[in-house]
Scaffold this motif. Structure first.
Motif, short mmCIF file in Angstrom:
data_model
loop_
_atom_site.label_atom_id
_atom_site.label_comp_id
_atom_site.label_asym_id
_atom_site.label_seq_id
_atom_site.Cartn_x
_atom_site.Cartn_y
_atom_site.Cartn_z
N ILE B 24 0.97 -5.74 -4.49
CA ILE B 24 1.83 -5.42 -3.36
C ILE B 24 2.16 -6.72 -2.64
O ILE B 24 1.25 -7.50 -2.32
N GLY B 26 4.87 -8.95 0.28
CA GLY B 26 5.78 -8.80 1.40
C GLY B 26 5.51 -9.86 2.45
O GLY B 26 5.04 -10.95 2.14
N GLN B 30 4.16 -6.37 7.96
CA GLN B 30 4.90 -5.22 7.40
C GLN B 30 4.01 -4.02 7.08
O GLN B 30 4.51 -2.99 6.65
N ILE B 32 1.27 -4.09 4.90
CA ILE B 32 0.80 -4.14 3.51
C ILE B 32 -0.69 -3.82 3.42
O ILE B 32 -1.17 -3.22 2.46
N ALA B 35 -1.19 -0.05 3.49
CA ALA B 35 -0.74 0.51 2.22
C ALA B 35 -1.78 0.26 1.13
O ALA B 35 -2.11 1.15 0.34
N SER B 90 7.25 -4.37 -3.80
CA SER B 90 7.67 -5.47 -2.94
C SER B 90 8.24 -4.90 -1.64
O SER B 90 9.23 -4.19 -1.64
N PHE B 91 7.60 -5.25 -0.55
CA PHE B 91 8.01 -4.73 0.76
C PHE B 91 9.26 -5.43 1.28
O PHE B 91 9.85 -5.00 2.25
N GLU B 92 9.59 -6.55 0.66
CA GLU B 92 10.74 -7.33 1.11
C GLU B 92 11.41 -7.85 -0.15
O GLU B 92 10.74 -8.18 -1.12
N ASN B 112 11.69 -2.67 -2.05
CA ASN B 112 12.30 -2.28 -0.78
C ASN B 112 13.53 -3.16 -0.60
O ASN B 112 13.45 -4.38 -0.74
N ASN B 162 6.09 1.35 5.66
CA ASN B 162 4.98 1.07 4.72
C ASN B 162 4.47 2.34 4.05
O ASN B 162 4.11 2.32 2.88
N LEU B 165 6.94 3.45 1.32
CA LEU B 165 6.76 2.63 0.12
C LEU B 165 5.47 2.99 -0.62
O LEU B 165 5.43 3.01 -1.85
N THR B 166 4.44 3.31 0.15
CA THR B 166 3.19 3.73 -0.46
C THR B 166 3.42 5.01 -1.27
O THR B 166 2.96 5.14 -2.40
#
Ligand SMILES: Cc1ncc(C[n+]2csc(CCOP(=O)(O)OP(=O)(O)O)c2C)c(N)n1
Lengths: 577, 209
Positions: B24, B26, B30, B32, B35, B90-92, B112, B162, B165-166
Motif C-alpha cells: 500500500i 501513498g 492519507q 494508509i 487501512a 496506491s492511495f495517490e 486511486n 481510505n 480503498l480498503t
C-alpha cells in the motif's frame, strides 16, 4: 490470546508481563512507541526524562530501589547515555534492568546509522536481538531473567523494521513481583578506582558465564537444513536470509553478545561455506573470522543502508535484473515538509533575509533545510546548535557572516542548558533562538519538562525558558511570536548585531499536535504579480495555477505567513468567507 | 522460548494458505496506516500468518509512505521482495510509480485517481506525470482506477477515502464478509461505523470477485 502487535508494542507487553513497574525514556524514532505503550499499563510508572542519560540514571535508581525497570532510547540516545551505561555494567543491578536500544539502519528518521551492537561489547553487557514481534516480547522477558540471574543490565537491540513491523504475538499474564529492599553495598555500587578494579574482574567473569549460558540456551539455535552452506544471522536479517535460503542450515543467534563461539565452531564444521547475514557493520563476521573460520559477509553485502530480501539475494545468490519499467526517470520527489501553519515556517521566513549562518539542530525545524526554504547550515546532534554558534562567533566567524543557533524546546530541555551556560560563562556574543512549539513534534508530540504535563497526562510544573536562560547568565532574553514575521525579524536582526549573548524564544504551539487552525486564506489573482515570493516559504498549501500563486484551501491552516511575505498584499481571508 | 522451528510447526496445522503480498503506497496523512491495520487484522482472523511493516517516522509531514503486508502459512521477511506484490494499492496516482520494482506481470494495481502535487510540481518546477496508467501497464496489465474521492464526496464524508480503498482491495482477498465487518468494527470508532461500513461496501464494488 493472540494479537497483531508492532515490535514496540510487543516489547512493552513483554516488559509488563515480566512484572516491570518502572519505565523511563526520552523519545526517539523508532523507539518512542514502546514507552507510550507501556504508559498505558496501570501497574507501570512510566516517565519521559529530559534526555537519555537522565532516563538511564533514573532507571538505575529504580532498579536499585527494587523493581524491574525498562529504559528505552534510539541508537544515538545511547551516545548520550553511554557514560552511565558503561559503568552500570560494573555495578550491576538489584532488580532487573533492561535497556532497549532501537537502531535505524537506512536512517529513515535519524542523523546517522551507527551500529549500537558495539556498545554491548564496549560495556561488556549481554545483548539480545529479536527478529519478530513474538521474539521481541519473549526476549524482553528473558532479558529480565538474565539481568537478575547474572546481576547485569541487559541490552535488547532492535531496528526500525522490528520496532515498526506488526506480527502475531501470543499474550500471557503478568508476573507479580515484590519490591526488593535496597541493601547498601559500597564495594558493588560505589565505583571509586579500588572498587571498580574489583568489579571489572567480576564483569569479565560474568561475560564468561553468560557466554556459557548462551552455548546451551535455546536463545541461540542450530536449525539443520540441506546442502553444504551454513548461514549465521540475527535480528530481522535472519528473516530476510530465511526467505532467500529456505533450505540452508542456519545458526540463528538471539544472544549476540557474547557470541556462542563453541556453537559457531560446531556449526561451521563440515560446511563448505559460512555466510554471515547481518545489517550494517561486520559485528559477528569479524569475531567469527578472528576464530579462524572462513566466512563471507560484507564482501557480499553493503555496510550501509538496511537489508531486505533483494539485497541479500543480490549479494549471495544472483543479482536481479531490473525491469525497464521499474525506474521512472524524473519522478518528482515527495520529501517530508513542515506542515501548513507550522510556526517554524514563520521564524525561518523572518530570518531568511538576514542571510545568517544558521547552526541548526534536530527536530521538525531541520526540515527547513529543503529548498526553496533552505535555512539550515548545520545539524549534528541534539543541542549542538548552541555550542557550534558559540565556537563560530568566538573565532571571529561573525565578522564575515553573522550566525545564529536554532533549536527546539524539547531539544533545549535535552541538551541546550549546558550550551547556554557555556556561552554566558565564556563571554559569548552569539544569539540562540529557541523554537518553542510546546511539544516534541518530530517524534509525534511527546510532553517534556516545559509542557506542564507528564507522560501519564498529569499536570506538573513547567520550566520557564526565560527565567532559566537568565539564571544561566544571559541578560538579553526576548520572546517573539513567529507568526509576526516583521517583528520577529527586527528582534533577531538587533540581537545578532549586539556583542552580547542573547536568547530569542519564538513561541507558538505546534498546529499538528494542538490542532490549531484558522480560516483558510486565498490569493487575490488580480493583485498577484506572479513574483513567486510566497512559494519560497515552501508551504504545502501554496501552489501555482497558471502563473499565479494559488492556495489549496483544504490544506491551508490560515497562519498568515504567506500574506506577510507577499509584497503586493495579494493574500488574505477571502471576502466571501 | 519460541524458536523459528516451533513457530513453523504451530503454523503448519492451519490449512494451506497461498502467500499474498500487498503493497500500500501513498502520502503521509492519507490514512494508509489504518487501512494496513484493517487488512492485516482481517487476514489474521482468516487464519493467515501475517506481517506488516511501514515506516512512519515522518509520515505526518506529507512525505511518501509505504506499507508492506505479507500473508501466508508462514511469513519470514516483513518486507516484500521485488517482483512479487500480488496487489498494489496506491492511495495517490503518481506514488504508484515509485514502487514499480515490487509488482510483476500478474499483479493487480488498484489506483486511486487522486493527485496530490509534490512540492516541485506545486512550485511549477516539475510536471505531474501525465501517463501514470500507461507506465504501470508496461509492467502489470491489470490496473483498476478507483475514483475514491468522488465516492467519498457522494457519501458526504471526504475522510472515508481510505476505507473505500480498503474495500476495493478487500473484495479481492479470500476473507469473508463477516470477518471484514468484525475487523472494521474493532478498528474504527463506533460512532463512525455506519459511514465506514457504507464506504467499505462501496469500495468492494470496485473489485471483481
Ligand atoms: C540523542 C537523540 N535523542 C533523540 C532523538 C530523536 N529526536 C529527533 S528530534 C527530537 C526532538 C524534537 O523536538 P523539538 O526540539 O522540540 O523540535 P520540534 O520537532 O518540536 O520542532 C527528538 C527527540 C535524536 N535525534 N537524538
Amino acid at each position: 490470546m493472540k494479537q497483531l502487535l508492532t515490535g514496540n508494542e510487543a516489547i512493552a507487553r513483554g516488559a509488563w508481563e515480566a512484572g516491570v513497574c518502572f519505565a523511563s525514556a526520552y523519545p526517539g524514532t523508532p523507539s518512542t512507541e514502546i514507552t507510550e505503550a507501556i504508559a498505558g499499563y496501570g501497574e507501570v510508572n512510566a516517565e519521559w526524562a529530559p534526555n537519555e542519560k537522565v532516563a538511564l540514571e533514573v532507571g538505575i535508581g529504580a532498579a536499585l530501589g527494587g523493581v524491574r525497570t525498562l529504559v528505552c532510547m534510539k541508537h544515538v540516545g545511547l551516545n548520550v547515555a553511554a557514560d552511565p551505561f558503561c559503568t552500570l555494567s560494573y555495578t550491576g543491578i538489584s532488580a532487573g534492568l533492561v535497556l532497549i536500544c532501537a537502531d535505524d539502519p537506512a536512517m529513515h528518521s535519524s542523523q546517522n546509522e551507527q551500529d549500537n551492537r558495539y556498545y554491548a561489547r564496549l560495556a561488556k553487557v549481554p545483548m539480545l536481538e529479536p527478529s519478530t514481534s513474538q521474539e521481541a516480547k519473549d526476549f524482553v522477558k528473558l532479558a529480565f531473567e538474565m539481568s537478575e540471574k547474572f546481576d547485569t543490565p541487559v541490552m535488547v537491540r532492535v531496528t526500525t523494521r522490528i520496532s515498526h513491523s506488526r506480527g502475531i504475538v501470543e499474550l500471557k499474564p503478568r508476573k507479580s513481583l515484590a519490591r526488593k529492599v535496597f541493601k547498601p553495598d559500597p564495594k558493588k555500587y560505589v565505583m571509586v578506582p579500588s572498587n571498580a578494579r574489583m568489579r571489572h574482574r567480576v564483569v569479565v567473569e560474568r561475560q564468561k558465564n553468560i557466554a556459557e549460558y548462551g552455548e546451551k540456551s535455546p536463545i541461540n539455535a542450530i536449525e539443520p537444513g540441506k546442502g553444504d552452506i551454513g548461514v549465521v544471522s540475527a535480528g530481522v536479517a535472519y528473516q530476510y536470509a530465511r526467505e532467500v535460503f529456505p533450505q540452508a542450515h542456519f545458526l540463528k543467534i538471539g544472544l549476540s553478545n557474547p557470541l556462542p563461539k563453541e556453537m559457531v565452531r560446531k556449526f561451521a564444521k563440515g560446511k563448505k561455506k559460512i555466510y554471515v547475514v547481518e545489517e550494517l557493520e561486520p559485528f559477528m563476521e569479524e569475531q567469527i573470522a578472528a576464530m579462524g573460520i572462513a566466512v563471507e559477509g560484507k564482501s557480499r553485502l553493503p555496510e550501509i543502508d538496511e537489508l531486505n530480501p533483494d539485497v541479500v539475494r543480490d549479494g549471495f545468490v544472483k543479482k536481479r535484473k531490473p525491469h525497464k519499467a521499474d525506474v521512472v526517470e524524473g519522478l518528482p520527489n515527495r520529501p517530508p515538509n513542515l506542515c501548513p501553519g507550522c510556526p517554524h515556517r514563520g521564524l525561518f521566513s523572518a530570518i531568511k533575509p538576514l542571510k545568517l549562518v544558521i547552526f541548526g539542530d534536530i527536530g521538525c525545524y531541520t526540515l527547513s533545510v529543503l529548498p526553496p526554504l533552505s535555512t539550515h547550515d548545520s545539524c549534528v546532534c541534539m543541542g549542538a546548535s548552541i555550542g557550534m554558534s558559540h565556537g563560530y562567533s568566538k573565532v571571529g566567524g561573525n565578522t564575515t557572516q553573522k550566525s545564529v543557533g536554532v533549536l527546539g524546546d524539547s531539544t533545549f530541555m535535552h541538551s541546550g542548558l549546558t550550551g547556554v551556560m557555556e556561552m554566558a560563562y565564556n563571554k559569548g556574543s552569539n544569539t540562540v533562538i529557541i523554537l518553542d512549539n510546546r511539544t516534541t513534534a518530530m517524534t509525534g508530540g511527546q510532553n517534556h519538562p516545559g509542557t506542564a504535563r507528564t507522560l501519564k497526562g498529569e499536570d506538573t510544573v513547567s520550566l520557564n525558558l526565560e527565567e532559566v536562560c537568565r539564571a544561566l547568565g544571559v541578560k538579553r532574553v526576548f520572546r517573539v511570536n513567529p507568526f509576526e514575521v516583521k517583528a520577529t525579524r527586527e528582534v533577531v536582526k538587533r540581537e545578532v548585531s549586539i556583542e552580547e549573548p542573547s536568547v530569542v524564544i519564538s513561541t507558538a504551539p505546534c498546529p499538528l499536535i494542538f490542532k490549531v487552525k484558522s480560516a483558510p486564506l486565498a490569493v487575490d489573482a488580480d493583485k498577484c504579480k506572479e513574483c513567486g515570493a510566497c512559494l519560497k516559504i515552501n508551504c504545502p498549501a501554496l501552489t501555482k495555477r497558471g502563473e499565479k500563486a494559488f492556495i489549496v484551501d483544504y490544506l491551508c491552516n490560515g497562519c498568515g505567513v504567506c500574506g506577510q511575505i507577499c509584497p503586493f498584499d495579494a493574500i488574505g481571508v477571502p471576502a466571501s468567507k | 522460548m519460541k524458536t523459528a522451528s516451533t513457530e513453523k510447526k504451530a503454523a503448519g496445522k492451519a490449512t494451506s494458505k497461498e502467500p499474498i503480498d500487498i503493497l500500500i503506497v501513498g502520502v503521509g496523512g492519507q490514512g494508509i496506516i489504518l487501512a494496513s491495520r484493517i487488512i492485516s487484522q482481517a487476514l489474521v482472523y482468516a487464519g493467515y500468518d501475517v506481517k506488516q511493516s511501514e515506516v512512519h517516522g515522518m509520515a505526518q509531514r506529507g512525505g511518501a509512505v509505504s506499507s508492506h503486508i505479507r500473508a501466508g502459512e508462514k511469513v519470514y521477511s516483513p518486507l516484500i521482495p521485488y517482483d512479487s506484490a500480488r496487489y498494489m494499492l496506491s492511495f495517490e496516482s503518481l506514488e504508484a510509480l515509485r514502487y514499480m520494482s515490487y509488482i510483476y506481470a500478474g499483479s493487480t494495481v488498484l489506483l486511486n485517481d487522486q493527485k496530490i502535487d509534490p512540492p516541485s510540481v506545486a512550485s511549477g518546477q516539475q510536471q505531474y506525470p501525465p501517463d501514470v496508467i500507461e507506465r504501470i501497464k508496461k509492467k502489470a496489465k491489470d490496473v483498476r482506477v478507483i475514483p475514491a474521492a468522488d465516492v467519498a464526496f457522494e457519501l458526504g464524508n471526504e475522510r472515508v477515502v481510505n476505507v473505500i480503498l480498503t474495500g476495493a482491495l478487500a473484495g479481492n482477498l479470500p476473507v469473508s464478509r463477516k470477518i471484514w465487518m468484525k475487523t472494521l468494527s474493532e478498528l474504527v470508532p463506533a460512532k463512525l461505523m455506519e459511514i465506514n461500513t457504507k464506504a467499505f461496501e462501496r469500495g468492494m464494488q470496485f473489485s471483481n470477485r
